[in-house]
Motif scaffolding. Structure first.
Motif, PDB file in Angstrom:
ATOM      1  N   SER A 147     -33.957 -62.474 -64.403  1.00 22.28           N
ATOM      2  CA  SER A 147     -33.257 -63.739 -64.171  1.00 22.28           C
ATOM      3  C   SER A 147     -31.758 -63.508 -64.269  1.00 22.28           C
ATOM      4  CB  SER A 147     -33.693 -64.803 -65.181  1.00 22.28           C
ATOM      5  OG  SER A 147     -33.324 -64.442 -66.499  1.00 22.28           O
ATOM      6  N   LEU A 148     -31.003 -64.266 -63.496  1.00 21.56           N
ATOM      7  CA  LEU A 148     -29.550 -64.143 -63.446  1.00 21.56           C
ATOM      8  C   LEU A 148     -28.902 -65.426 -63.911  1.00 21.56           C
ATOM      9  CD1 LEU A 148     -26.856 -62.770 -62.476  1.00 21.56           C
ATOM     10  CD2 LEU A 148     -27.255 -63.923 -60.292  1.00 21.56           C
ATOM     11  N   ASP A 149     -27.968 -65.309 -64.841  1.00 18.10           N
ATOM     12  CA  ASP A 149     -27.069 -66.402 -65.183  1.00 18.10           C
ATOM     13  C   ASP A 149     -25.817 -66.178 -64.350  1.00 18.10           C
ATOM     14  OD1 ASP A 149     -25.044 -68.019 -66.298  1.00 18.10           O
ATOM     15  OD2 ASP A 149     -26.065 -68.074 -68.231  1.00 18.10           O
ATOM     16  N   SER A 150     -25.662 -66.968 -63.268  1.00 12.64           N
ATOM     17  CA  SER A 150     -24.568 -66.727 -62.338  1.00 12.64           C
ATOM     18  C   SER A 150     -23.215 -67.118 -62.900  1.00 12.64           C
ATOM     19  CB  SER A 150     -24.817 -67.466 -61.019  1.00 12.64           C
ATOM     20  OG  SER A 150     -25.029 -68.846 -61.254  1.00 12.64           O
ATOM     21  N   VAL A 151     -23.175 -67.954 -63.937  1.00 10.97           N
ATOM     22  CA  VAL A 151     -21.906 -68.305 -64.566  1.00 10.97           C
ATOM     23  C   VAL A 151     -21.390 -67.130 -65.388  1.00 10.97           C
ATOM     24  CG1 VAL A 151     -20.750 -69.828 -66.196  1.00 10.97           C
ATOM     25  CG2 VAL A 151     -22.407 -70.772 -64.582  1.00 10.97           C
ATOM     26  N   ARG A 152     -22.277 -66.543 -66.177  1.00  8.85           N
ATOM     27  CA  ARG A 152     -21.897 -65.404 -67.015  1.00  8.85           C
ATOM     28  C   ARG A 152     -21.938 -64.073 -66.267  1.00  8.85           C
ATOM     29  NH1 ARG A 152     -22.115 -66.361 -72.549  1.00  8.85           N
ATOM     30  NH2 ARG A 152     -22.901 -68.422 -73.146  1.00  8.85           N
ATOM     31  N   GLY A 160     -36.031 -58.784 -72.090  1.00 12.22           N
ATOM     32  CA  GLY A 160     -34.961 -59.484 -72.794  1.00 12.22           C
ATOM     33  C   GLY A 160     -33.650 -58.732 -72.855  1.00 12.22           C
ATOM     34  N   ARG A 161     -33.573 -57.554 -72.223  1.00 12.22           N
ATOM     35  CA  ARG A 161     -32.320 -56.799 -72.203  1.00 12.22           C
ATOM     36  C   ARG A 161     -31.333 -57.473 -71.269  1.00 12.22           C
ATOM     37  NH1 ARG A 161     -30.779 -52.553 -68.793  1.00 12.22           N
ATOM     38  NH2 ARG A 161     -32.906 -52.489 -67.965  1.00 12.22           N
ATOM     39  N   ARG A 162     -30.069 -57.550 -71.685  1.00 12.95           N
ATOM     40  CA  ARG A 162     -29.046 -58.200 -70.887  1.00 12.95           C
ATOM     41  C   ARG A 162     -28.155 -57.160 -70.213  1.00 12.95           C
ATOM     42  NH1 ARG A 162     -27.220 -63.388 -74.655  1.00 12.95           N
ATOM     43  NH2 ARG A 162     -29.267 -64.417 -74.628  1.00 12.95           N
ATOM     44  N   VAL A 163     -27.851 -57.419 -68.947  1.00  9.24           N
ATOM     45  CA  VAL A 163     -27.080 -56.486 -68.138  1.00  9.24           C
ATOM     46  C   VAL A 163     -25.949 -57.242 -67.445  1.00  9.24           C
ATOM     47  CG1 VAL A 163     -27.152 -54.816 -66.257  1.00  9.24           C
ATOM     48  CG2 VAL A 163     -29.170 -55.133 -67.712  1.00  9.24           C
ATOM     49  N   ALA A 164     -24.716 -56.778 -67.640  1.00 12.07           N
ATOM     50  CA  ALA A 164     -23.563 -57.402 -66.984  1.00 12.07           C
ATOM     51  C   ALA A 164     -23.463 -56.905 -65.548  1.00 12.07           C
ATOM     52  CB  ALA A 164     -22.287 -57.084 -67.750  1.00 12.07           C
ATOM     53  N   LEU A 165     -23.163 -57.813 -64.619  1.00 14.64           N
ATOM     54  CA  LEU A 165     -23.013 -57.470 -63.215  1.00 14.64           C
ATOM     55  C   LEU A 165     -21.582 -57.690 -62.751  1.00 14.64           C
ATOM     56  CD1 LEU A 165     -26.148 -59.075 -61.508  1.00 14.64           C
ATOM     57  CD2 LEU A 165     -25.907 -56.775 -62.447  1.00 14.64           C
ATOM     58  N   THR A 166     -21.196 -56.949 -61.726  1.00 11.06           N
ATOM     59  CA  THR A 166     -19.933 -57.221 -61.044  1.00 11.06           C
ATOM     60  C   THR A 166     -20.171 -58.339 -60.033  1.00 11.06           C
ATOM     61  OG1 THR A 166     -20.350 -55.660 -59.255  1.00 11.06           O
ATOM     62  CG2 THR A 166     -19.292 -54.788 -61.251  1.00 11.06           C
ATOM     63  N   ASN A 217     -36.075 -50.003 -65.725  1.00 16.42           N
ATOM     64  CA  ASN A 217     -36.807 -50.459 -66.909  1.00 16.42           C
ATOM     65  C   ASN A 217     -37.024 -49.334 -67.914  1.00 16.42           C
ATOM     66  OD1 ASN A 217     -39.063 -48.907 -66.044  1.00 16.42           O
ATOM     67  ND2 ASN A 217     -39.874 -50.628 -64.854  1.00 16.42           N
ATOM     68  N   GLU A 218     -37.760 -49.653 -68.985  1.00 16.30           N
ATOM     69  CA  GLU A 218     -37.963 -48.687 -70.055  1.00 16.30           C
ATOM     70  C   GLU A 218     -38.778 -47.481 -69.600  1.00 16.30           C
ATOM     71  OE1 GLU A 218     -37.926 -51.843 -70.273  1.00 16.30           O
ATOM     72  OE2 GLU A 218     -36.608 -52.354 -71.948  1.00 16.30           O
ATOM     73  N   ALA A 219     -39.518 -47.628 -68.506  1.00 16.26           N
ATOM     74  CA  ALA A 219     -40.299 -46.507 -67.974  1.00 16.26           C
ATOM     75  C   ALA A 219     -39.474 -45.649 -67.017  1.00 16.26           C
ATOM     76  CB  ALA A 219     -41.537 -47.039 -67.245  1.00 16.26           C
ATOM     77  N   GLY A 220     -38.195 -46.011 -66.849  1.00 18.96           N
ATOM     78  CA  GLY A 220     -37.320 -45.244 -65.980  1.00 18.96           C
ATOM     79  C   GLY A 220     -37.425 -45.605 -64.516  1.00 18.96           C
ATOM     80  N   GLU A 221     -38.141 -46.688 -64.209  1.00 19.50           N
ATOM     81  CA  GLU A 221     -38.305 -47.116 -62.824  1.00 19.50           C
ATOM     82  C   GLU A 221     -37.345 -48.259 -62.503  1.00 19.50           C
ATOM     83  OE1 GLU A 221     -42.707 -46.975 -61.439  1.00 19.50           O
ATOM     84  OE2 GLU A 221     -42.694 -47.716 -63.510  1.00 19.50           O
ATOM     85  N   THR A 222     -36.963 -48.360 -61.234  1.00 18.64           N
ATOM     86  CA  THR A 222     -36.159 -49.486 -60.779  1.00 18.64           C
ATOM     87  C   THR A 222     -36.958 -50.296 -59.762  1.00 18.64           C
ATOM     88  OG1 THR A 222     -34.121 -50.172 -59.655  1.00 18.64           O
ATOM     89  CG2 THR A 222     -35.052 -48.047 -59.028  1.00 18.64           C
ATOM     90  N   PRO A 223     -36.888 -51.631 -59.815  1.00 19.47           N
ATOM     91  CA  PRO A 223     -37.647 -52.442 -58.861  1.00 19.47           C
ATOM     92  C   PRO A 223     -37.045 -52.452 -57.456  1.00 19.47           C
ATOM     93  CG  PRO A 223     -36.366 -53.852 -60.301  1.00 19.47           C
ATOM     94  CD  PRO A 223     -36.221 -52.459 -60.828  1.00 19.47           C
ATOM     95  N   VAL A 224     -35.824 -51.940 -57.309  1.00 19.67           N
ATOM     96  CA  VAL A 224     -35.196 -51.892 -55.986  1.00 19.67           C
ATOM     97  C   VAL A 224     -35.574 -50.565 -55.333  1.00 19.67           C
ATOM     98  CG1 VAL A 224     -33.046 -51.920 -54.700  1.00 19.67           C
ATOM     99  CG2 VAL A 224     -33.296 -53.356 -56.731  1.00 19.67           C
ATOM    100  N   ARG A 225     -36.332 -50.643 -54.263  1.00 14.82           N
ATOM    101  CA  ARG A 225     -36.894 -49.442 -53.643  1.00 14.82           C
ATOM    102  C   ARG A 225     -36.353 -49.258 -52.227  1.00 14.82           C
ATOM    103  NH1 ARG A 225     -42.051 -48.804 -51.255  1.00 14.82           N
ATOM    104  NH2 ARG A 225     -42.613 -50.899 -51.950  1.00 14.82           N
ATOM    105  N   ASN A 226     -35.977 -48.014 -51.909  1.00 10.50           N
ATOM    106  CA  ASN A 226     -35.489 -47.691 -50.577  1.00 10.50           C
ATOM    107  C   ASN A 226     -36.653 -47.470 -49.620  1.00 10.50           C
ATOM    108  OD1 ASN A 226     -34.464 -44.932 -48.772  1.00 10.50           O
ATOM    109  ND2 ASN A 226     -33.343 -46.847 -48.609  1.00 10.50           N
ATOM    110  N   ILE A 227     -36.599 -48.134 -48.462  1.00  7.44           N
ATOM    111  CA  ILE A 227     -37.574 -47.913 -47.395  1.00  7.44           C
ATOM    112  C   ILE A 227     -36.867 -47.116 -46.315  1.00  7.44           C
ATOM    113  CG2 ILE A 227     -39.154 -48.990 -45.761  1.00  7.44           C
ATOM    114  CD1 ILE A 227     -39.799 -49.579 -48.688  1.00  7.44           C
ATOM    115  N   SER A 243     -42.547 -51.689 -70.335  1.00  4.38           N
ATOM    116  CA  SER A 243     -43.133 -51.910 -71.652  1.00  4.38           C
ATOM    117  C   SER A 243     -42.603 -53.197 -72.258  1.00  4.38           C
ATOM    118  CB  SER A 243     -42.795 -50.735 -72.584  1.00  4.38           C
ATOM    119  OG  SER A 243     -43.270 -49.535 -72.038  1.00  4.38           O
ATOM    120  N   PRO A 244     -43.434 -53.985 -72.926  1.00  4.12           N
ATOM    121  CA  PRO A 244     -42.972 -55.202 -73.572  1.00  4.12           C
ATOM    122  C   PRO A 244     -42.095 -54.880 -74.767  1.00  4.12           C
ATOM    123  CG  PRO A 244     -45.247 -54.770 -74.183  1.00  4.12           C
ATOM    124  CD  PRO A 244     -44.893 -53.766 -73.121  1.00  4.12           C
ATOM    125  N   VAL A 245     -41.279 -55.853 -75.163  1.00  2.00           N
ATOM    126  CA  VAL A 245     -40.424 -55.683 -76.328  1.00  2.00           C
ATOM    127  C   VAL A 245     -41.271 -55.655 -77.581  1.00  2.00           C
ATOM    128  CG1 VAL A 245     -38.595 -56.742 -77.690  1.00  2.00           C
ATOM    129  CG2 VAL A 245     -38.495 -56.825 -75.201  1.00  2.00           C
TER     130      VAL A 245
END
Length: 246
Positions: A147-152, A160-166, A217-227, A243-245
């Motif tokens: 989920s994205l908080d577009s204000v922040r 539950g890990r938080r990631v800052a975006l540009t 994620n914690e398993a080292g995978e990214t959900p964004v996949r190149n086709i 993995s769950p928290v």
């Protein structure tokens, strides 16, 4: 500059114009005035920080000959905290500098000579986007389990890990959220990032690589996949394998 015909006033929104050239600043101010926008002029990045600090601008236009270190420092200091959107105008810049500017907080890039209709179209788009986010409104977007908080400008992972975006990564997230389950082409991503057609391959790969690492994620995978040969897709299964928290 040739000026556009006057149109209906957009609102009382203010554009901060930053340029070391007084004549250029005057041209921008005259242009935005014909479109019903007020302007504040500053002769350099240092002088503009008072306007930024007081939230005195709804949009920032920076006219720089090239993307110098001071410009990039400006983004680091002011835009990473979710300030007004920025259009960066330059007569010459390397692709790597443009990518870095986008990653550090520029919302759009334009080259000289300017197409004034395109400048105003992008101005209106950024002002509409800024005006649509108000205190108390729903600023959340969902892609998969993220989920994205577009204000922040902050992502929350499935754990539950938080990631800052540009600013450019927020646009990428929005692009994927509006096209869930579909392949997003290189051309679509390039347009989203404000890149020219001849810049798209290297720039898109670099931007998507960094964006994907933030969603890893914690398993080292990214959900964004190149086709290969097609573009990129969001893979929901990568989130489900995280993995769950504890």
């Amino acid at each position: 500059m040739n000026y556009l015909p006057e149109r209906q006033r957009l609102s009382s929104q203010t554009v901060l114009v930053i340029s070391n050239d007084a004549e250029d600043r005057a041209h921008y101010s005259e242009l935005f005035a014909t479109q019903g926008l007020s302007t504040v002029e500053r002769g350099g990045l240092a002088a503009a920080k008072d306007v930024i600090a007081s939230n005195g601008a709804d949009l920032v236009v920076i006219d720089e000959p090239s993307y110098c270190g001071a410009t990039l420092d400006f983004f680091r200091q002011t835009q990473a905290k979710g300030g007004a959107p920025v259009i960066l105008v330059s007569s010459a810049a390397k692709v790597t500098d443009q990518i870095l500017a986008l990653e550090l907080g520029a919302d759009d890039l334009m080259s000289k000579p300017l197409d004034l209709r395109l400048l105003m179209a992008r101005t209106r788009a950024l002002l509409r986007r800024r005006g649509s986010i108000r205190p108390g409104c729903d600023s959340q977007q969902i892609v998969g389990a993220w989920s994205l908080d577009s204000v922040r400008r902050e992502l929350t992972s499935p754990q539950g890990r938080r990631v800052a975006l540009t600013a450019s990564e927020v646009r990428l997230f929005d692009l994927f959220s509006r096209n869930q389950g579909a392949v997003i082409t290189i051309e679509q991503i390039a347009r989203c990032l404000g890149l020219r057609q001849d810049q798209c391959n290297v720039a898109v790969r670099t931007a998507m690589s960094r964006f994907g690492r933030k969603l890893r994620n914690e398993a080292g995978e990214t959900p964004v996949r190149n086709i290969r040969g097609a573009g990129y897709i969001y893979d929901d299964m990568a989130d489900s394998r995280a993995s769950p928290v504890q």
